[in-house]
Design a protein around this motif. Structure first.
Motif, PDB file in Angstrom:
ATOM      1  N   PRO A  77       0.803  -1.227   0.000  1.00 13.16           N
ATOM      2  CA  PRO A  77       0.000   0.000   0.000  1.00 13.16           C
ATOM      3  C   PRO A  77       0.836   1.278   0.000  1.00 13.16           C
ATOM      4  CG  PRO A  77      -0.701  -1.527   1.737  1.00 13.16           C
ATOM      5  CD  PRO A  77       0.612  -2.000   1.232  1.00 13.16           C
ATOM      6  N   SER A  78       2.124   1.176   0.292  1.00 13.26           N
ATOM      7  CA  SER A  78       2.988   2.358   0.378  1.00 13.26           C
ATOM      8  C   SER A  78       3.708   2.605  -0.943  1.00 13.26           C
ATOM      9  CB  SER A  78       4.025   2.178   1.493  1.00 13.26           C
ATOM     10  OG  SER A  78       5.035   3.166   1.400  1.00 13.26           O
ATOM     11  N   PHE A  79       3.460   3.766  -1.541  1.00 14.24           N
ATOM     12  CA  PHE A  79       4.135   4.130  -2.787  1.00 14.24           C
ATOM     13  C   PHE A  79       5.640   4.245  -2.574  1.00 14.24           C
ATOM     14  CE2 PHE A  79       5.787   7.383  -5.715  1.00 14.24           C
ATOM     15  CZ  PHE A  79       5.391   6.870  -6.939  1.00 14.24           C
ATOM     16  N   LEU A  80       6.057   4.901  -1.491  1.00 16.49           N
ATOM     17  CA  LEU A  80       7.491   5.086  -1.271  1.00 16.49           C
ATOM     18  C   LEU A  80       8.194   3.776  -0.951  1.00 16.49           C
ATOM     19  CD1 LEU A  80       7.905   8.503   0.575  1.00 16.49           C
ATOM     20  CD2 LEU A  80       8.686   7.857  -1.708  1.00 16.49           C
ATOM     21  N   TRP A  81       7.511   2.849  -0.274  1.00 16.35           N
ATOM     22  CA  TRP A  81       8.171   1.565  -0.040  1.00 16.35           C
ATOM     23  C   TRP A  81       8.327   0.820  -1.365  1.00 16.35           C
ATOM     24  CZ3 TRP A  81       9.250  -3.452  -0.133  1.00 16.35           C
ATOM     25  CH2 TRP A  81      10.116  -3.936   0.850  1.00 16.35           C
ATOM     26  N   MET A  82       7.345   0.966  -2.252  1.00 12.07           N
ATOM     27  CA  MET A  82       7.476   0.357  -3.573  1.00 12.07           C
ATOM     28  C   MET A  82       8.641   0.973  -4.328  1.00 12.07           C
ATOM     29  SD  MET A  82       6.070  -1.924  -5.698  1.00 12.07           S
ATOM     30  CE  MET A  82       7.789  -2.379  -5.941  1.00 12.07           C
ATOM     31  N   MET A  83       8.811   2.295  -4.202  1.00 18.23           N
ATOM     32  CA  MET A  83       9.937   2.953  -4.862  1.00 18.23           C
ATOM     33  C   MET A  83      11.265   2.455  -4.301  1.00 18.23           C
ATOM     34  SD  MET A  83       8.563   4.798  -7.158  1.00 18.23           S
ATOM     35  CE  MET A  83       7.418   3.416  -7.215  1.00 18.23           C
ATOM     36  N   TYR A  84      11.318   2.269  -3.005  1.00 12.18           N
ATOM     37  CA  TYR A  84      12.523   1.721  -2.371  1.00 12.18           C
ATOM     38  C   TYR A  84      12.818   0.327  -2.914  1.00 12.18           C
ATOM     39  CZ  TYR A  84      15.105  -0.701   1.354  1.00 12.18           C
ATOM     40  OH  TYR A  84      15.995  -1.470   2.060  1.00 12.18           O
ATOM     41  N   ARG A  85      11.783  -0.478  -3.055  1.00  8.79           N
ATOM     42  CA  ARG A  85      11.964  -1.863  -3.494  1.00  8.79           C
ATOM     43  C   ARG A  85      12.409  -1.945  -4.960  1.00  8.79           C
ATOM     44  NH1 ARG A  85      13.279  -5.982  -4.793  1.00  8.79           N
ATOM     45  NH2 ARG A  85      12.458  -8.077  -4.400  1.00  8.79           N
ATOM     46  N   CYS A  86      11.845  -1.088  -5.814  1.00 12.47           N
ATOM     47  CA  CYS A  86      12.154  -1.182  -7.248  1.00 12.47           C
ATOM     48  C   CYS A  86      13.192  -0.158  -7.699  1.00 12.47           C
ATOM     49  CB  CYS A  86      10.882  -1.037  -8.078  1.00 12.47           C
ATOM     50  SG  CYS A  86      10.167   0.620  -8.107  1.00 12.47           S
ATOM     51  N   GLY A  87      13.708   0.653  -6.766  1.00 14.40           N
ATOM     52  CA  GLY A  87      14.719   1.639  -7.137  1.00 14.40           C
ATOM     53  C   GLY A  87      14.211   2.670  -8.125  1.00 14.40           C
ATOM     54  N   TRP A  88      13.024   3.212  -7.836  1.00 11.71           N
ATOM     55  CA  TRP A  88      12.407   4.189  -8.744  1.00 11.71           C
ATOM     56  C   TRP A  88      12.217   3.599 -10.145  1.00 11.71           C
ATOM     57  CZ3 TRP A  88      10.379   8.046  -6.111  1.00 11.71           C
ATOM     58  CH2 TRP A  88      11.020   8.550  -4.980  1.00 11.71           C
ATOM     59  N   ALA A  89      11.835   2.331 -10.204  1.00 14.27           N
ATOM     60  CA  ALA A  89      11.563   1.641 -11.476  1.00 14.27           C
ATOM     61  C   ALA A  89      12.809   1.487 -12.341  1.00 14.27           C
ATOM     62  CB  ALA A  89      10.456   2.350 -12.257  1.00 14.27           C
ATOM     63  N   THR A  90      13.969   1.353 -11.701  1.00 15.54           N
ATOM     64  CA  THR A  90      15.211   1.169 -12.458  1.00 15.54           C
ATOM     65  C   THR A  90      15.781  -0.238 -12.322  1.00 15.54           C
ATOM     66  OG1 THR A  90      16.619   1.931 -10.629  1.00 15.54           O
ATOM     67  CG2 THR A  90      15.807   3.607 -12.175  1.00 15.54           C
ATOM     68  N   LYS A  91      15.277  -1.035 -11.385  1.00 18.22           N
ATOM     69  CA  LYS A  91      15.819  -2.375 -11.200  1.00 18.22           C
ATOM     70  C   LYS A  91      15.310  -3.317 -12.290  1.00 18.22           C
ATOM     71  CE  LYS A  91      16.484  -2.127  -6.186  1.00 18.22           C
ATOM     72  NZ  LYS A  91      16.154  -2.752  -4.878  1.00 18.22           N
ATOM     73  N   GLU A  92      16.128  -4.284 -12.618  1.00 18.71           N
ATOM     74  CA  GLU A  92      15.774  -5.236 -13.669  1.00 18.71           C
ATOM     75  C   GLU A  92      14.498  -5.988 -13.314  1.00 18.71           C
ATOM     76  OE1 GLU A  92      17.861  -8.862 -16.251  1.00 18.71           O
ATOM     77  OE2 GLU A  92      18.835  -8.068 -14.446  1.00 18.71           O
ATOM     78  N   ASN A  93      13.619  -6.119 -14.296  1.00 22.11           N
ATOM     79  CA  ASN A  93      12.326  -6.795 -14.159  1.00 22.11           C
ATOM     80  C   ASN A  93      11.360  -6.063 -13.233  1.00 22.11           C
ATOM     81  OD1 ASN A  93      13.046  -8.915 -15.911  1.00 22.11           O
ATOM     82  ND2 ASN A  93      14.012 -10.041 -14.230  1.00 22.11           N
TER      83      ASN A  93
END
Length: 223
Positions: A77-93
């Motif tokens: 539910p957290s947008f910023l935690w998602m950003m942390y997890r995916c690296g601002w949509a830069t991580k592979e896959n």
């Protein structure tokens, strides 16, 4: 602060000034509480996928056949935690970030049928009983430190909800109300963070408010 990238170390004094100035430290925030963008009937969760899955899901409003129902899928539910997890949509896959709007009833079902991903003696009794419960549960919960715009951990937790088996099928087939590709938003917020424009970045963030639930829904999930 200009030119400091997300995840890059900054002086502790600067970190505290930034967090306090922009409301990232909330001393009264309970350690375990769900915060989300929600309406009277829906709640928004986030996931990140490779483009061929994410773009198809956003285009069609449902996951494509290549989306695996056999793997546990985690919603946040957290947008910023998602950003942390995916690296601002830069991580592979994880280059495509989705905002998935699901029914409140479905979300509550998942929580009621979830098990904590780690053992807590006061909740589970003996460890073998917890292991049996974890294997049988179609959903599992873990609470990770919430993050600010620089991905620094905050003193309260963010819900991560893993869905498998029946829960994953219900999520894909019954609970989804809409899917939006929010990768452009992630890119724009990241650009402001990179430039040190934290107020502009914060203004773009989804409005996540406390998500109120009956006590019995979360009682077995508070670590």
């Amino acid at each position: 602060m200009a030119g400091v990238s997300a995840g890059e170390a900054v002086p502790v004094s600067d970190q505290n000034d930034v967090r306090e100035q922009h409301g990232y430290i909330q001393q009264q925030e309970p350690r375990f509480r769900i915060r989300a963008h929600h309406t009277g009937t829906t709640v928004t969760v986030y996931q990140a996928y490779r483009p061929e899955i994410g773009r198809a899901a956003a285009r069609n409003g449902r996951f494509p056949s290549s989306w695996s129902r056999d793997r546990m899928t985690w919603i946040k539910p957290s947008f910023l935690w998602m950003m942390y997890r995916c690296g601002w949509a830069t991580k592979e896959n994880q280059e495509t970030v989705l905002a998935v709007e699901i029914s409140r009833d479905g979300f509550a079902w998942a929580l009621r049928n979830a098990c904590l991903s780690h053992y807590v003696p006061a909740l589970h009794g003996d460890q073998d009983a917890w292991k049996r419960q974890l294997r049988a549960a179609p959903a599992r919960v873990q609470w990770d430190p919430e993050r600010d715009l620089h991905f620094h951990p905050l003193p309260y937790r963010s819900l991560q909800l893993g869905l498998s088996g029946e829960a994953a099928a219900r999520y894909a087939d019954e609970w989804i109300v809409g899917i939006e590709d929010v990768t452009p938003l992630a890119t724009k917020v990241h650009a402001h963070v990179w430039a040190g424009e934290l107020e502009r970045a914060a203004e773009l963030l989804p409005q996540e408010r406390p998500y109120l639930l009956e006590d019995d829904v979360l009682a077995h999930l508070r670590a």
